[in-house]
Enzyme design. Sequence first.
Site, PDB file in Angstrom:
ATOM      1  N   SER A  43       0.811  -1.215   0.000  1.00  0.00           N
ATOM      2  CA  SER A  43       0.000   0.000   0.000  1.00  0.00           C
ATOM      3  C   SER A  43       0.845   1.266   0.000  1.00  0.00           C
ATOM      4  O   SER A  43       0.338   2.339  -0.324  1.00  0.00           O
ATOM      5  CB  SER A  43      -0.904   0.024   1.238  1.00  0.00           C
ATOM      6  OG  SER A  43      -1.769  -1.083   1.278  1.00  0.00           O
ATOM      7  N   HIS A  63      -0.980  -3.001  -7.652  1.00  0.00           N
ATOM      8  CA  HIS A  63      -1.517  -2.794  -6.320  1.00  0.00           C
ATOM      9  C   HIS A  63      -3.020  -2.949  -6.387  1.00  0.00           C
ATOM     10  O   HIS A  63      -3.688  -2.118  -6.979  1.00  0.00           O
ATOM     11  CB  HIS A  63      -1.128  -1.408  -5.762  1.00  0.00           C
ATOM     12  CG  HIS A  63      -1.886  -1.030  -4.513  1.00  0.00           C
ATOM     13  ND1 HIS A  63      -2.438   0.216  -4.309  1.00  0.00           N
ATOM     14  CD2 HIS A  63      -2.201  -1.752  -3.412  1.00  0.00           C
ATOM     15  CE1 HIS A  63      -3.034   0.253  -3.130  1.00  0.00           C
ATOM     16  NE2 HIS A  63      -2.908  -0.933  -2.561  1.00  0.00           N
ATOM     17  N   GLU A  75      -3.822  -0.557  -9.459  1.00  0.00           N
ATOM     18  CA  GLU A  75      -2.785   0.369  -9.898  1.00  0.00           C
ATOM     19  C   GLU A  75      -1.610  -0.435 -10.444  1.00  0.00           C
ATOM     20  O   GLU A  75      -1.051  -1.278  -9.738  1.00  0.00           O
ATOM     21  CB  GLU A  75      -2.315   1.244  -8.731  1.00  0.00           C
ATOM     22  CG  GLU A  75      -3.308   2.314  -8.335  1.00  0.00           C
ATOM     23  CD  GLU A  75      -2.797   3.163  -7.182  1.00  0.00           C
ATOM     24  OE1 GLU A  75      -2.776   4.395  -7.333  1.00  0.00           O
ATOM     25  OE2 GLU A  75      -2.425   2.598  -6.133  1.00  0.00           O
ATOM     26  N   ASN A 113      -3.691   5.927  -2.778  1.00  0.00           N
ATOM     27  CA  ASN A 113      -3.422   6.017  -1.339  1.00  0.00           C
ATOM     28  C   ASN A 113      -2.701   7.303  -0.964  1.00  0.00           C
ATOM     29  O   ASN A 113      -2.823   7.778   0.166  1.00  0.00           O
ATOM     30  CB  ASN A 113      -2.623   4.804  -0.859  1.00  0.00           C
ATOM     31  CG  ASN A 113      -3.515   3.607  -0.608  1.00  0.00           C
ATOM     32  OD1 ASN A 113      -4.721   3.737  -0.483  1.00  0.00           O
ATOM     33  ND2 ASN A 113      -2.925   2.432  -0.537  1.00  0.00           N
TER      34      ASN A 113
END
Length: 205
Positions: A43, A63, A75, A113
């Site tokens: 993350s 991700h 991602e 994130n």
Amino acid sequence: MEDLASCELIIEAIIENRDLKRQLYQELNRLCGPDVIIASNTSSFSVTYLASFSSQPKNFWDHFFNPVPVMALVEIVRGLETSDEAVVIAKEFVGRIGKTGIEVKDSSGFAVNRILVPMLNEAVFTLMEGIASKEDIDNGMKLGCNLPIGPLALIDMIGLDTILSVMETFYAEFGDSKYRPCPLLRQKVRAGHLGRKTGKGFYEY
């Protein structure tokens, strides 16, 4: 682990811990051939940083979003040495499993994130400072910003320890005070109030 030796694609999804990830990649170096594609579901860590532990740094990308069966986004992160071939394979794989990929440059937290987690951290500051109750913070963000779940409830779902780890990584990586973890978040983690997985976070379960 030996079962991974013949795999063409390996997705690592262990806890956000540098040492554990390093140990895993070193074991994969021993087991796997040079053509294996490795994706880390980190993350917050840089893909280039994680790839430095691997003997196949050109093959890294990233991700998935939690919960993976529900969330459509992946991602696809291009590290400093990630090859064009690995990105093509990543896009094909992501489409084959019914997800939508976005390509982003390597940076701690990537795109989503980098935006989301500081917002969640700010919700904890808002609670700590007594600006609004947890229920009103969550309802305000759902009704005012059309979020499907309030930020404090989302932290409980993700895990307070995970959010704290991500914020600490951002703060160490960028050295910017806007990534300072909220003291209340750190206090709750120290108390073992980690969210849904422990039955208590900002809410009780």
